[in-house]
Design an enzyme around this catalytic site. Structure first.
Site, PDB file in Angstrom:
ATOM      1  N   LYS A  89       0.791  -1.212   0.047  1.00  0.00           N
ATOM      2  CA  LYS A  89      -0.021   0.196   0.210  1.00  0.00           C
ATOM      3  C   LYS A  89       0.745   1.069  -0.074  1.00  0.00           C
ATOM      4  O   LYS A  89       0.542   2.015  -0.585  1.00  0.00           O
ATOM      5  CB  LYS A  89      -0.787  -0.167   1.124  1.00  0.00           C
TER       6      LYS A  89
ATOM      7  N   GLN B 238      -4.320  -1.507   9.626  1.00  0.00           N
ATOM      8  CA  GLN B 238      -4.046  -2.614   9.152  1.00  0.00           C
ATOM      9  C   GLN B 238      -5.087  -4.038  10.039  1.00  0.00           C
ATOM     10  O   GLN B 238      -4.515  -4.167  11.295  1.00  0.00           O
ATOM     11  CB  GLN B 238      -2.529  -3.522   8.412  1.00  0.00           C
TER      12      GLN B 238
ATOM     13  N   ASP C  70     -10.692   3.661   4.370  1.00  0.00           N
ATOM     14  CA  ASP C  70     -11.053   1.801   4.493  1.00  0.00           C
ATOM     15  C   ASP C  70     -12.173   1.684   4.738  1.00  0.00           C
ATOM     16  O   ASP C  70     -13.466   0.405   4.349  1.00  0.00           O
ATOM     17  CB  ASP C  70     -10.325   1.108   6.067  1.00  0.00           C
TER      18      ASP C  70
END
Ligand code: GUN
Length: 292
Positions: free
Chosen positions: A52, A96, A119
Site C-alpha cells: 500500500k 491494518q 478503509d
C-alpha cells in the site's frame, strides 16, 4: 474462459490517479497523504501494508507508515489514532487488521475519524454504505465492483452467491450487489459456515464471490457452466517445490473451476491489486473532500 486481470485494471486505475495527482501539483494543490498503522510483525500484514505504501509512492501520494510492536497496548494505539485524526497533514489512514489480541478491534475502528476512514470500516461509513449515501466504500468490495464494471459483466437480475460474511468483504459485498447501482441489482445469497446444502446453492449461482478464508474450498463440481468467479482468498499453502516454501492459493480450486467459468480472477493478480487501487482512490477522495 476470460481471466479478470486485476493487475492490469489496477494499473489503469493507478495511472488515472497519477494523472490526477500531476494536475493537482501543477495547480499548486496539496497531494493526498495516506498513513498506515501496522501493529506487530505478521508476515502477510507486513506484505500488504508495504504494498500500500509503495503504491502511494509510485503514483505521487505522500505516505507515512507507523510500525508499532506486537505488545502495543490499546491505549497507545488509540493515542496514535487520535494523533492522526487531528493531524491536518494526513488525509486518510488505515489500521491494518488483524490486531493483536490485547486490542479491541471494534474500539479501534470506532476511534478513527469517519472523514479519514479510507478503509470504510467505521460504523458511520458502514451505515452510509448500507443507505447508499456518499461514503468511503471498503476497498476490497469496491475493487470487485470496479472489476465487474470494467469487464462489463452483467449483474442485474443475476444470482450472486457470496461465500463468507466478514465485515471486510462478505457483508459489504452482499449489500452493494443487492443495491440499485452499477454492478448491482443482483439477487444475492450469503452463505457461511452454518449454511446447509451449500453445493445446491453455489450450483445455482451466476456469479460467486468466494471470501470464506479456506484455501481451494470451491471446486469445479460445485459450480455451473459459465459461472463468473471472484476469488478473494489468499492463503500461503506449504509447497516444498517453491524456493520460499509456500505458494499462494485462493478460496477457489482454480484448476477445476476455471474449466467451467466464463470469467475468473487469478490468485495472485486478481482482487488483491484492486484492493490497493481502490484504497488510493478513497485517499484521493478524502483529499478532495478536505479541500471542500
Ligand atoms: N486486513 C485484510 N484486509 C484489510 C483491509 O482491506 N484493510 C485493513 N485495514 N486491514 C485488512
Amino acid at each position: 474462459m476470460i481471466i479478470l486481470d486485476g493487475k492490469k485494471v489496477s494499473n489503469d486505475i493507478k495511472e488515472e490517479i497519477a494523472e490526477h495527482v500531476k494536475s493537482m501539483i501543477s495547480k499548486g494543490d496539496k497531494v493526498p497523504h495516506l498513513a498506515a498503522i501496522l501493529v506487530g510483525s505478521d508476515g502477510a500484514s507486513m506484505t500488504y501494508v508495504n504494498a500500500k505504501v509503495k503504491a502511494c509512492q509510485r503514483i505521487g501520494f505522500n505516505s507515512t507508515l507507523i510500525e508499532l510492536p506486537e505488545y502495543t497496548s490499546e491505549e497507545e494505539l488509540l493515542q496514535k489514532i487520535h494523533d492522526l485524526n487531528t493531524n491536518n497533514d494526513i488525509d486518510g489512514f488505515i489500521v491494518q487488521l488483524p490486531l493483536p489480541k490485547q486490542i479491541d478491534e471494534q474500539k479501534v475502528l470506532m476511534a478513527i475519524d469517519p472523514n479519514k476512514d479510507v478503509d470504510g470500516f467505521h460504523p458511520v461509513n458502514v451505515g452510509r454504505m448500507a443507505l447508499d449515501l456518499p461514503t468511503f466504500l471498503p476497498a476490497t468490495p469496491y475493487g470487485i465492483m470496479e472489476l465487474l464494471e470494467r469487464y462489463q459483466i452483467e449483474t442485474s437480475g443475476k444470482n450472486v452467491v457470496v461465500l463468507g460474511r466478514s465485515h471486510i468483504v462478505g457483508r459489504p459485498m452482499s449489500i452493494l450487489m443487492s443495491q440499485k447501482r452499477k454492478a448491482g441489482d443482483a439477487t444475492v445469497t450469503v452463505v457461511h459456515s452454518r449454511s446447509k446444502n451449500l453445493e445446491a446453492i453455489t450450483k445455482e449461482a451466476d456469479i460467486i464471490v468466494a471470501a470464506i478464508g479456506i484455501s481451494e474450498f470451491l471446486t469445479g463440481d460445485m459450480v455451473k457452466e459459465d459461472v463468473v468467479i471472484i476469488d478473494v482468498g489468499i492463503t500461503r499453502v506449504p509447497d516444498a517445490t517453491k524456493k520460499n516454501g509456500y505458494r499462494l492459493a485462493g478460496d477457489v480450486h482454480f484448476e477445476s473451476v476455471s474449466q467451467k467459468a466464463s470469467y475468473i480472477t487469478p490468485v495472485p493478480g486478481g482482487v488483491g491489486p484492486m484492493t490497493i487501487a481502490m484504497l488510493l482512490k478513497n485517499t484521493l477522495l478524502a483529499r478532495e473532500r478536505h479541500n471542500q
